[in-house]
Design an enzyme around this catalytic site. Structure first.
Site: not given
Ligand code: GLU
Length: 435
Positions: A124-126
């Protein structure tokens, strides 16, 4: 669907532009990397399309009140690329150039990285599209808290665990942890990693990515017959990753001859005093203006005489324009995605060994995993124990990558993808499609 459509045709429904493989940018690069490994996936290739689209991507509006009373809106993202092997895991980046497609690529590289070192996470990444240097501390806190609330429906200690990335740090993780905890009504230290030690952080986490870069560098140097003693090192980006890696290489007898960051390029053929450069960076925010070095034009950094080059800043830094000038024998990717595919080919043709991001910078998330485990068990380990476990995981993962590369006569990047994609898609297949 027309009557002669096949199920295969249905699955190849035209992709939106940001999923288009011809789209130039980090996501397009990632798709090319997946295509390169597909021939090595055997029967698991049936599932490969899973890797070519994120499981879910959330775009959020982040409005905050600025100190001058106006209301500013920023765009934020959290992308969960794949959750087959465990909860989502990956950092949050605050940068003015962040886009959805960049965050998608970074989340996919987290899936690969986490599988490559075999930590039990998906990817995941934000990010938020903002230059945090233009904000006051209060504005930064309000931005972080509102963003955390907005992505609150996706994150959680067993769902998706953010961490620091470009321009985010322990203070920002503390605000994220507090916001999530206040919103859910219970202190949940395990919702983010990279926290300060007093808030459930782990010893060794800040240095972990750089220590991992150094560890795989040492292994690759041994395997390729490169002596570390006296080896010249050039580093781009001198924050947590590049700074720690530079320090460890210097302590091992290498000479850091050039460092570049957003404030300039410094050079000293006899070797920079790395602790002094680190202190200068801590005091002034960058390497620019460091006494005890010659100034160098930014473009000349790439042609510096050196044996080891560590890009530890942003994506796309080594590209078709500068790859031909690189003199290093070993490139260790501390950053995510620093080498474009064209540059990768140029370096390979020149006989330069590239240690890809998805294994070289996996030390950070490895110690994030240790932090998360320590938070769950409320039992904290010593720094020596953490570093020893980190080094063991990195050495074993790198040895496996090296072996797969030799067996299949492929680059270390493709070898890492082969190992990781097999693990992810095997998990995917065993879980099956449901609902
Ligand atoms: N941002 C780091 C990376 O790109 C660390 C992510 C994490 O610890 O979850 O690997």
């Amino acid at each position: 669907m027309t009557s002669n459509s096949t199920p295969a045709a249905a699955s190849n429904h035209p992709l939106p532009s940001y999923l288009d493989p011809k789209h130039l940018g980090p996501w397009g690069i990632y798709l090319q990397q997946v295509d390169r490994v597909t021939p090595y996936l055997g029967s698991l290739a049936r599932w490969v399309e899973t890797l070519k689209r994120p499981k879910r991507a959330l775009i959020v509006d982040v409005p905050i009140e600025m100190d001058n009373g106006t209301i500013a809106h920023f765009e934020g993202y959290r992308v969960q690329h794949n959750l087959s092997r465990g909860p989502g895991k990956g950092g949050v980046r605050f940068h003015q150039d962040v886009t959805l497609s960049e965050v998608m690529a970074l989340s996919a590289w987290m899936s690969i990285k986490n599988a490559a070192v075999n930590v039990p996470y998906g990817g995941a990444k934000g990010g938020i599209r903002v230059d945090p240097k233009t904000l006051s501390k209060g504005e930064l806190e309000r931005l972080t808290r509102r963003y955390t609330s907005e992505i609150g429906l996706l994150i959680g200690p067993s769902k998706d665990i953010p961490a620091p990335d470009v321009n985010t740090n322990g203070q920002i993780m503390s605000w994220m942890m507090d916001t999530y905890s206040m919103n859910t009504g219970a202190t949940a230290t395990g919702v983010v990693t990279g926290k300060p030690i007093d808030l459930g952080g782990s010893l060794g986490r800040v240095e972990a990515t750089g220590r991992g870069v150094f560890t795989v560098g040492v292994e690759a140097a041994k395997l390729s017959g490169l002596a570390l003693q006296g080896a010249r090192v050039a580093v781009q980006g001198f924050g947590n990753v590049g700074g720690t890696a530079g320090k460890l290489f210097a302590e091992a007898g290498a000479i850091v001859v050039a460092v570049q960051d957003h404030t300039g390029t410094i050079f000293n053929a006899k070797g920079l005093d790395v602790p002094a450069v680190l202190e200068h960076v801590a005091n002034t925010g960058g390497v620019g203006g460091f006494k005890g070095a010659d100034k160098m034009a930014n473009d000349d950094f790439w042609s510096v005489d050196c044996e080891i080059l560590i890009p530890a800043a942003l994506e796309g830094q080594i590209n078709a324009k500068n790859a031909g000038k690189i003199k290093a024998k070993l490139v260790i990717e501390g950053a995510n995605g620093p080498t474009t595919p064209e540059a990768d080919d140029i370096l390979t043709d020149k006989g330069v060994l590239v240690l890809p991001d998805v294994i070289a910078n996996a030390g950070g998330v490895t110690v994030s995993y240790f932090e998360w485990v320590q938070d769950f068990s409320s039992f904290f380990w010593s720094e020596d124990e953490i570093n020893a476990r980190l080094v063991r995981i990195m050495q074993e993962a790198f040895a496996a990558v090296w072996q797969v590369a030799q067996e299949n006569k492929v680059s270390l990047r493709t070898a890492t993808f082969i190992i990781a994609c097999r693990r992810i898609l095997h998990a995917r297949e065993m879980r099956g499609l449901y609902p």
